[in-house]
Design a protein around this motif. Structure first.
Motif, mmCIF file in Angstrom:
data_model
loop_
_atom_site.group_PDB
_atom_site.id
_atom_site.type_symbol
_atom_site.label_atom_id
_atom_site.label_comp_id
_atom_site.label_asym_id
_atom_site.label_seq_id
_atom_site.Cartn_x
_atom_site.Cartn_y
_atom_site.Cartn_z
ATOM 1 N N VAL A 7 -13.355 15.873 -7.430
ATOM 2 C CA VAL A 7 -13.310 14.575 -6.758
ATOM 3 C C VAL A 7 -13.380 14.807 -5.257
ATOM 4 N N THR A 8 -14.279 14.094 -4.592
ATOM 5 C CA THR A 8 -14.252 14.002 -3.136
ATOM 6 C C THR A 8 -13.726 12.620 -2.795
ATOM 7 N N ALA A 9 -12.587 12.587 -2.109
ATOM 8 C CA ALA A 9 -11.870 11.330 -1.890
ATOM 9 C C ALA A 9 -11.825 10.982 -0.407
ATOM 10 N N TYR A 10 -12.193 9.744 -0.098
ATOM 11 C CA TYR A 10 -12.093 9.200 1.255
ATOM 12 C C TYR A 10 -11.064 8.073 1.220
ATOM 13 N N GLU A 11 -10.159 8.076 2.178
ATOM 14 C CA GLU A 11 -9.087 7.082 2.154
ATOM 15 C C GLU A 11 -8.706 6.674 3.569
ATOM 16 N N SER A 12 -8.378 5.411 3.740
ATOM 17 C CA SER A 12 -7.830 4.925 5.002
ATOM 18 C C SER A 12 -6.755 3.905 4.683
ATOM 19 N N GLY A 13 -5.830 3.744 5.619
ATOM 20 C CA GLY A 13 -4.754 2.813 5.332
ATOM 21 C C GLY A 13 -3.948 2.457 6.561
ATOM 22 N N VAL A 14 -3.065 1.500 6.365
ATOM 23 C CA VAL A 14 -2.140 1.076 7.408
ATOM 24 C C VAL A 14 -0.772 0.874 6.779
ATOM 25 N N LYS A 15 0.265 1.331 7.489
ATOM 26 C CA LYS A 15 1.645 1.128 7.071
ATOM 27 C C LYS A 15 2.374 0.447 8.221
ATOM 28 N N ALA A 16 2.992 -0.694 7.919
ATOM 29 C CA ALA A 16 3.585 -1.485 8.994
ATOM 30 C C ALA A 16 4.921 -2.065 8.562
ATOM 31 N N GLU A 17 5.838 -2.114 9.517
ATOM 32 C CA GLU A 17 7.104 -2.817 9.355
ATOM 33 C C GLU A 17 7.245 -3.806 10.497
ATOM 34 N N MET A 18 7.708 -5.012 10.174
ATOM 35 C CA MET A 18 7.765 -6.083 11.164
ATOM 36 C C MET A 18 9.105 -6.800 11.085
ATOM 37 N N PHE A 19 9.397 -7.543 12.134
ATOM 38 C CA PHE A 19 10.572 -8.406 12.180
ATOM 39 C C PHE A 19 11.853 -7.618 11.893
ATOM 40 N N ASP A 20 12.066 -6.576 12.704
ATOM 41 C CA ASP A 20 13.270 -5.755 12.547
ATOM 42 C C ASP A 20 13.404 -5.201 11.132
ATOM 43 N N ARG A 21 12.296 -4.731 10.614
ATOM 44 C CA ARG A 21 12.216 -4.101 9.298
ATOM 45 C C ARG A 21 12.622 -5.044 8.165
ATOM 46 N N ARG A 22 12.274 -6.304 8.343
ATOM 47 C CA ARG A 22 12.508 -7.260 7.265
ATOM 48 C C ARG A 22 11.257 -7.501 6.437
ATOM 49 N N LEU A 23 10.119 -7.074 6.946
ATOM 50 C CA LEU A 23 8.865 -7.184 6.212
ATOM 51 C C LEU A 23 8.140 -5.847 6.296
ATOM 52 N N ARG A 24 7.756 -5.328 5.158
ATOM 53 C CA ARG A 24 7.034 -4.061 5.084
ATOM 54 C C ARG A 24 5.736 -4.304 4.330
ATOM 55 N N ALA A 25 4.624 -3.866 4.911
ATOM 56 C CA ALA A 25 3.317 -4.065 4.289
ATOM 57 C C ALA A 25 2.492 -2.785 4.427
ATOM 58 N N ASN A 26 2.064 -2.235 3.312
ATOM 59 C CA ASN A 26 1.220 -1.044 3.279
ATOM 60 C C ASN A 26 -0.076 -1.368 2.549
ATOM 61 N N VAL A 27 -1.181 -0.998 3.167
ATOM 62 C CA VAL A 27 -2.502 -1.244 2.586
ATOM 63 C C VAL A 27 -3.285 0.059 2.596
ATOM 64 N N ALA A 28 -3.978 0.347 1.498
ATOM 65 C CA ALA A 28 -4.828 1.539 1.416
ATOM 66 C C ALA A 28 -6.164 1.166 0.801
ATOM 67 N N ALA A 29 -7.244 1.724 1.360
ATOM 68 C CA ALA A 29 -8.588 1.580 0.812
ATOM 69 C C ALA A 29 -9.133 2.975 0.533
ATOM 70 N N PHE A 30 -9.915 3.127 -0.538
ATOM 71 C CA PHE A 30 -10.359 4.460 -0.929
ATOM 72 C C PHE A 30 -11.732 4.405 -1.581
ATOM 73 N N TYR A 31 -12.389 5.569 -1.550
ATOM 74 C CA TYR A 31 -13.690 5.757 -2.200
ATOM 75 C C TYR A 31 -13.724 7.169 -2.767
ATOM 76 N N TYR A 32 -14.076 7.295 -4.054
ATOM 77 C CA TYR A 32 -14.133 8.593 -4.731
ATOM 78 C C TYR A 32 -15.554 8.877 -5.211
ATOM 79 N N ASP A 33 -15.979 10.107 -4.998
ATOM 80 C CA ASP A 33 -17.183 10.629 -5.643
ATOM 81 C C ASP A 33 -16.699 11.613 -6.704
ATOM 82 N N TYR A 34 -16.771 11.214 -7.959
ATOM 83 C CA TYR A 34 -16.127 11.902 -9.087
ATOM 84 C C TYR A 34 -17.221 12.540 -9.944
ATOM 85 N N LYS A 35 -17.155 13.872 -10.122
ATOM 86 C CA LYS A 35 -18.228 14.588 -10.808
ATOM 87 C C LYS A 35 -17.702 15.381 -12.003
#
Length: 754
Positions: free
Chosen positions: A531-559
């Motif tokens: 597998v050749t894997a490409y990934e990007s993402g963001v990890k964020a905490e807001m409002f004095d750590r009352r809201l946490r949001a993590n997002v990841a996007a990925f693409y795999y070339d699987y052989k």
């Protein structure tokens, strides 16, 4: 529950969380600690850090989170982790992450997801269901992880970390009673043994009646009789040295894991449906999917134990670590291949495995540099097979059960690797990570295939193979009983801290799963998959750590995917050409007010074969294309990979009310999963349609936190869902055999802590 309504509800919940968080952000700063989310500390990168600082797609659940969610086994994780799909077959865990998983259940099969307990790689998928108690946390890393872990894996890693001994005398005991006459006990005691030594003993028992019954014998099936114990010892001879020794034992003895009849799947070359032979010869099937109609009850026996020693020594910025381990797995199951009351083809599967591993690590930590260099050695010896005694009535005989089919033998694996990774903090905001791994693996086999219609069946009779592939034995032409593979797999990532609470990252990595043999197939070795894997993402905490949001996007070339299917009486393994996988994952948690916590986990997955042509034995007419040797076949290009639903979504809400004598907490969970195929041919009759589940619980904890009472109900709507299925052998007329998820369960747990 349809997808549109569920997604709309999820969106409303997310908006509500953000609005509430924004309002609370105006509160006084001193209130932040009381309303902030719990920080989860992980060791995913071999050092202790907040999960929000890890530039990887990793989901971590603390032991407290797992208890609140009622997660009592590894299968419960799939509602908590994006793009994780879990099933089982004959007690063997089938784990898939982002569409990369296990599609072969022959003796010696190894999954594409590495499973670790306390840093020790556990090879046998049959062992993955046995360690889920007294946990400190669970970590699920998505994507190739070869630069950090001893054993390489193409799809990711599941890490269970049990609770360590400490210097306090403490413990707990939880007792559960529920429907199906369930009784379960989990507990632990922590014992200090002087200033330098501490011990922790943990136990778990689980007993219940069956979720169904065998209408032929009248006995329960899918019941549980399991026992587990773990002993941990932590020795600290000095401030900079510690030794953690862990031993565990698990056994089961019940009537679980039998096949459930899900219909017929076979067709003639002219397109006419084939009646499964057990029915054609006068057998019956159970009217309810929960029940079975077999001439004998299913059997599930397993014994699993192991011991590990984790030694650490710190010198200035260096930490040197040695992890030594031994693990033993022995299991035997009995089911019915034709899934009818006619004695046509019982199926017996057994496997014994001995595993030793040694890992050395050198870790270097400064304010700007984090580095790991590791060496790993793994040795495993496996013996076992699948036996199908066969009624000769299938071939016009008098109806005598013959020795029939056997596929198995032994497989030995030797593997070694060198791996390393360096993360350098170029500026206060920007970090670069580079790593690489060199893997070498050798497998050798004694591969036996028997199909004997001359000898009456006698349990334990010697195997007289018709085909053999082994050193020093007369073997089939072209047999090569030993193969070796090697690979270099790099990784590079870049992460940027947008502000103190927001991390952006991007990475590219390669994963390698070695080639293997399909015992019983008496076929050439299967090539490695990559597998050749490409990934990007963001990890964020807001409002004095009352809201946490993590997002990841990925693409795999699987052989070179290693794909299994039943051909005749044999489970064959072959390399599918290639696949493309891409998707998006979202994890959100919010505490808009001190007593309220809500969470959302969602994923989109596009996992498709690029060009995979293969024969489906149950449909000999094909779909108009031909295989290499001219046989009618199916063009699976564009088909969805097994265990790779397009969409998944989970929600939970938790509200706590302070009382004069304690805290009362209400919790509700819901999950929705898109259609799941269990075969590369994407047959709708070997799949589970869209499914939704609802769970709820009420918990009371006394003010001194010594006593807890929890009432719970899971799968409130009492839906019957398929967790795995496959088209069975041509020998029995291609019935569809499957396994089911749990029905509605409810109960009460009483807990005492000291």
């Amino acid at each position: 529950m349809n997808r549109t309504r569920l997604l709309a509800s999820a969106g409303a919940m997310a908006v509500t969380a953000c609005m509430a968080g924004a309002a609370l952000a105006q509160d006084k700063p001193e209130r932040a600690a009381a309303t902030s989310l719990e920080e989860i500390v992980v060791t995913a990168q071999k050092r202790t850090e907040s999960v929000q600082n890890v530039p990887l797609a990793v989901t971590a659940m603390s032991g407290h989170d797992l208890v609140k969610a009622g997660a009592t086994n590894i299968e419960a994780l799939q509602t908590m982790v994006p793009n994780l799909n879990l099933g089982q077959q004959l007690g063997v865990a089938r784990i898939a992450l982002r569409g990369v998983g296990l599609d072969n259940l022959s003796t010696g099969a190894e999954g594409s997801i590495a499973f670790h307990v306390n840093g020790v790689f556990v090879s046998r998928s049959a062992s993955a269901l046995s360690s889920f108690y007294d946990l400190d946390r669970a970590e699920v890393l998505r994507g190739p992880q070869g630069t950090l872990y001893g054993r390489n894996a193409t799809g990711g890693s599941i890490n269970l970390i049990t609770r360590r001994p400490d210097s306090d005398f403490s413990g707990y005991l939880n007792a559960t009673a529920g429907n199906y006459h369930r009784t379960a006990v989990e507990g632990a005691i922590n014992i200090p043994l002087g200033e330098k030594l501490a011990a922790r003993i943990a136990i778990q028992t689980n007993d219940r009646d069956g979720y169904g019954r065998n209408i032929v014998t009248g006995n329960d099936i899918d019941d549980a009789r399991a026992r587990s114990v773990r002993a941990s010892f932590l020795y600290k001879p000095g401030e900079n040295t510690e030794l953690l020794v862990v031993g565990d034992y698990h056994r089961e003895n019940d009537h679980a894991n039998g096949y459930h009849y899900l219909g017929g799947a076979g067709f003639t070359a002219a397109g006419q449906p084939i009646t499964p032979y057990g029915l054609a010869f006068g057998g019956v099937v159970a009217p309810s999917r929960r029940d079975i109609a077999n001439e004998a009850d299913p059997v599930n026996r397993r014994e699993i134990w192991g011991v590990s020693a984790d030694l650490k020594h710190m010198v200035d910025q260096w930490t040197f670590r040695s992890i030594s381990a031994y693990h033993y797995t022995n299991y035997a199951t009995a089911a019915d291949l034709d899934s009818t009351s006619f004695q046509l083809a019982p199926i017996l599967q057994s496997e014994r495995a001995w595993q030793t591993s040694q890992e050395f690590q050198a870790l270097y930590d400064t304010d700007r540099t984090h580095a790991i260099l590791g060496a790993y050695y793994f040795h495993e010896s496996i013996k076992g097979g699948i036996a199908d005694p066969t009624n000769d009535i299938i071939f016009g005989g008098p109806g005598v059960l013959r020795q029939g089919y056997f596929a198995g033998g032994s497989l030995k694996t030797k593997a070694a690797a060198l791996f390393g990774q360096v993360a350098y903090k170029a500026t206060d905001r920007l970090s670069l990570t580079m790593g690489g791994r060199y893997s070498w693996e050798r497998k050798s086999i004694v591969d036996l295939l028997q199909f004997d219609l001359t000898r009456p069946y006698v349990l334990g009779a010697p195997v007289i193979p018709q085909a053999v592939c082994a050193e020093d034995l007369p073997s089939v032409p072209g047999c090569k009983p030993q193969e070796s593979w090697s690979s270099f797999t790099p990784r590079a990532s870049l992460d940027f801290r947008l502000d103190p609470n927001t991390l952006l990252y991007a990475s590219v990595s390669r994963g390698f799963k070695s080639g293997t043999y399909n015992l019983g197939g008496v076929q050439p070795a299967i090539a490695p998959e990559t597998v050749t894997a490409y990934e990007s993402g963001v990890k964020a905490e807001m409002f004095d750590r009352r809201l946490r949001a993590n997002v990841a996007a990925f693409y795999y070339d699987y052989k070179n995917l290693q794909v299994g299917k039943v051909v005749g009486a044999t489970l064959l393994l072959e390399n599918a050409a290639t696949a493309k996988i891409y998707g998006l994952e979202l994890e959100m948690r919010a505490r808009p007010a001190p007593p309220l916590e809500i969470g959302l986990t969602g994923s989109y997955l596009h996992a498709r074969f690029d060009n995979y042509v293969s024969v489906d034995p149950s449909r000999p007419a094909g779909d108009g294309v031909t295989f290499d040797h001219g046989a009618p076949a199916f063009d699976n290009a564009g088909n969805t990979l097994p265990q790779a639903p397009n969409w998944t979504l989970s929600l939970y809400g938790e509200y706590s009310a302070d009382l004069s004598v304690g805290v009362l907490t209400f919790r509700g969970d819901s999950s929705w999963t898109d259609k799941v195929y269990y075969t590369a041919f994407n047959r709708s009759d070997v799949a589970q349609k869209q499914r939704a589940k609802l769970n709820a619980s009420v918990n009371f904890t006394t003010s001194d936190k010594t006593i807890t009472v929890t009432a719970f109900v899971r799968n409130i709507m009492d839906k019957t869902y398929v967790s795995n299925a496959f088209v069975s052998s041509a020998l029995v007329g291609f019935p569809i055999n499957g396994f089911l998820e749990e029905p509605r369960t409810y109960g009460v747990t009483l807990g005492y802590s000291f």
